[in-house]
Design an enzyme around this catalytic site. Structure first.
Site, PDB file in Angstrom:
ATOM      1  N   SER A 311       2.522  -1.847  -0.874  1.00  0.00           N
ATOM      2  CA  SER A 311       2.769  -1.259   0.441  1.00  0.00           C
ATOM      3  C   SER A 311       2.420   0.233   0.477  1.00  0.00           C
ATOM      4  O   SER A 311       1.259   0.598   0.362  1.00  0.00           O
ATOM      5  CB  SER A 311       4.220  -1.521   0.841  1.00  0.00           C
ATOM      6  OG  SER A 311       4.432  -1.274   2.200  1.00  0.00           O
ATOM      7  N   ASP A 322     -10.464   6.454  -1.620  1.00  0.00           N
ATOM      8  CA  ASP A 322     -11.530   6.541  -0.620  1.00  0.00           C
ATOM      9  C   ASP A 322     -12.061   7.958  -0.480  1.00  0.00           C
ATOM     10  O   ASP A 322     -13.264   8.163  -0.246  1.00  0.00           O
ATOM     11  CB  ASP A 322     -11.023   6.047   0.737  1.00  0.00           C
ATOM     12  CG  ASP A 322     -11.081   4.534   0.858  1.00  0.00           C
ATOM     13  OD1 ASP A 322     -11.377   3.868  -0.160  1.00  0.00           O
ATOM     14  OD2 ASP A 322     -10.834   4.007   1.964  1.00  0.00           O
ATOM     15  N   LYS A 336       0.009  -5.827  -0.447  1.00  0.00           N
ATOM     16  CA  LYS A 336       0.796  -5.940   0.791  1.00  0.00           C
ATOM     17  C   LYS A 336       0.322  -4.854   1.755  1.00  0.00           C
ATOM     18  O   LYS A 336       0.637  -3.677   1.591  1.00  0.00           O
ATOM     19  CB  LYS A 336       2.284  -5.783   0.529  1.00  0.00           C
ATOM     20  CG  LYS A 336       3.128  -5.854   1.798  1.00  0.00           C
ATOM     21  CD  LYS A 336       4.578  -5.539   1.515  1.00  0.00           C
ATOM     22  CE  LYS A 336       5.390  -5.520   2.800  1.00  0.00           C
ATOM     23  NZ  LYS A 336       4.985  -4.413   3.704  1.00  0.00           N
TER      24      LYS A 336
END
Length: 452
Positions: A311, A322, A336
């Protein structure tokens, strides 16, 4: 019968709406109800539900109250949506909120979820009874005090595992790839500090985020400031440990990632039912108390993850990956990527709540990691790979037997006569933690490369 049906209908309409204001009306045919979004309320199915309710009340072998029947029906309705949506009673609501606000409770120190109709250990809490009993992320709880957990709701498992401090809890555990073991744990007062920090070398910092709570951001900032001060303003690099961090408060995860990113950087994308994209960005106003923020946002960074990183942890790892801000090291994360909204139900005057999945989140580069997880830049397994028991599908192979540490605790050529130059390990990092050793080696290499 008619009054009972109307009662059930409006009760369920309220629960379906999540306690929010909705408009319901009778259409011209007088055979169906329509919701605000134009969908038709299934009157025939509600009539069937009313019939079942009556049959249970009249013929079930034991007396059961109408309120209990309604609550169990609501639980089933919400639980059928996905593993993370649930109805919360007052006690469950208090426990859930307490987990986000660092409230103390009596238990054995585990974050749990559902896995293939069983209860799964998402992560143990550091220095808890479960942690000291070597219960690992990915293990299945087969029995709690002799009761099978197959088909058991997570909320019910939490109730059984928590209790009075000093009492004994018996668990039958199936480790990933291992054999069933029976453990007896003594409940303790569980306190879950969200950030642990330590200066591990003359200029290297270590930060472990155990869970994202409402105070995690300020705890993280204080931890970094403390490391900078302890390093004399010469902090060389940081290991950010997100292993076995099950997530928690979404905004805390966003703010934690923002600490290491330039203001305005996209941290996570959220897509709800309308498919509209909402971007959450790094806001410098959320870390004004951070000393030397420009230095922190450029300092070499290695992030440790594993299958217990879920999460909000995946939001942090995905954003830093990224933006090429950090090297992600370890094993694939839990996967998740959904957002749960907590809605206090007006019908109960805020004493109960609905935890409802309302959106999916994506990394800044629009990667969908739901049920996939974050793949690390460098895969480092913590232990030898073993075959899994047939009939169980566990993401991680057994991590009980750690690999021998061959990397050493000191840099080559270190002056062992000077204690300050020797590698030191935080008290909350195991001596045989192979992933930690590799993260430190990578961090050193990043610093050497940056210096060239």
């Amino acid at each position: 019968m008619k009054n009972r049906f109307l009662f059930l209908f409006f009760a369920f309409a309220l629960f379906v709406s999540g306690g929010l204001t909705s408009k319901w009306w009778l259409d011209n045919s007088s055979t169906a109800y329509a919701a605000e979004d134009g969908s038709v309320i299934p009157v025939q199915e509600l009539q069937e539900l009313s019939e079942i309710y009556t049959l249970i009340k009249q013929h079930y072998v034991e007396t059961i109250s109408g309120n209990e029947l309604i609550e169990q029906a609501v639980r089933g309705m919400v639980a059928s949506l996905d593993p993370h949506s649930s109805y919360l009673s007052k006690s469950e609501y208090d426990q859930f909120v307490g987990g986000l606000t660092n409230k103390e409770y009596g238990g054995v120190g585990t974050y749990i979820g559902e896995k293939d109709d069983w209860i799964e250990i998402i992560s143990p809490i550091y220095d808890s009874p479960a942690y000291r009993a070597d219960i690992k992320a990915g293990a299945l709880i087969l029995k709690i005090d002799g009761d099978s957990t197959q088909g058991m709701a997570v909320e019910d498992a939490v109730k059984k595992m928590r209790g009075e401090v000093g009492t004994v809890l018996e668990l039958d555990i199936l480790p990933a790839g291992g054999e069933v073991r029976h453990v007896e744990l003594v409940r303790e007062t569980i306190v879950t500090p969200s950030v642990l920090s330590s200066l591990i070398e003359g200029g290297y910092g270590y930060l472990r985020l155990t869970r994202f709570q409402n105070k995690t951001t300020i705890d993280l900032i204080n931890g970094i400031n403390g490391l900078q001060k302890e390093a004399g303003g010469q902090l060389k690099g940081i290991i950010l440990d997100l292993r076995n961090n099950p997530g928690g408060y979404l905004q805390a995860g966003i703010d934690a990632a923002a600490v290491f990113l330039p203001s305005g950087s996209t941290v996570v994308l959220e897509k709800g039912r309308s498919r509209q994209v909402r971007a959450f960005t790094a806001d410098a106003g959320n870390y004004e108390s951070l000393e030397n923020p420009q230095q922190v946002q450029k300092i070499p960074l290695v992030v440790l993850v594993n299958n217990g990183s879920a999460s909000a942890s995946e939001i942090v790892a995905g954003a830093l990956q990224d933006h090429r801000r950090a090297v992600i090291l370890g094993t694939r994360t839990y996967g998740k990527a959904s957002v749960q909204s907590l809605v206090a139900l007006k019908s109960s005057k805020g004493k109960s709540a609905l935890r409802l999945t309302t959106a999916r989140y994506f990394t800044p580069h629009d990667r969908n990691i739901q049920a996939r997880g974050i793949e690390p830049d460098i895969t480092v397994n913590p232990a030898e790979v073993r075959e899994q028991q047939e009939g169980f599908t566990i993401r991680e192979d057994d991590i009980g037997g750690h690999l021998e540490n061959n990397s050493g605790n000191e840099a080559e050529g270190a002056d062992v006569s000077n204690p300050e130059k020797q590698s030191t390990r935080p008290p909350f990092v195991a001596e045989e933690d192979y992933q930690y050793d590799q993260a430190l080696q990578i961090l050193r290499a990043l610093i050497v490369t940056a210096a060239r």
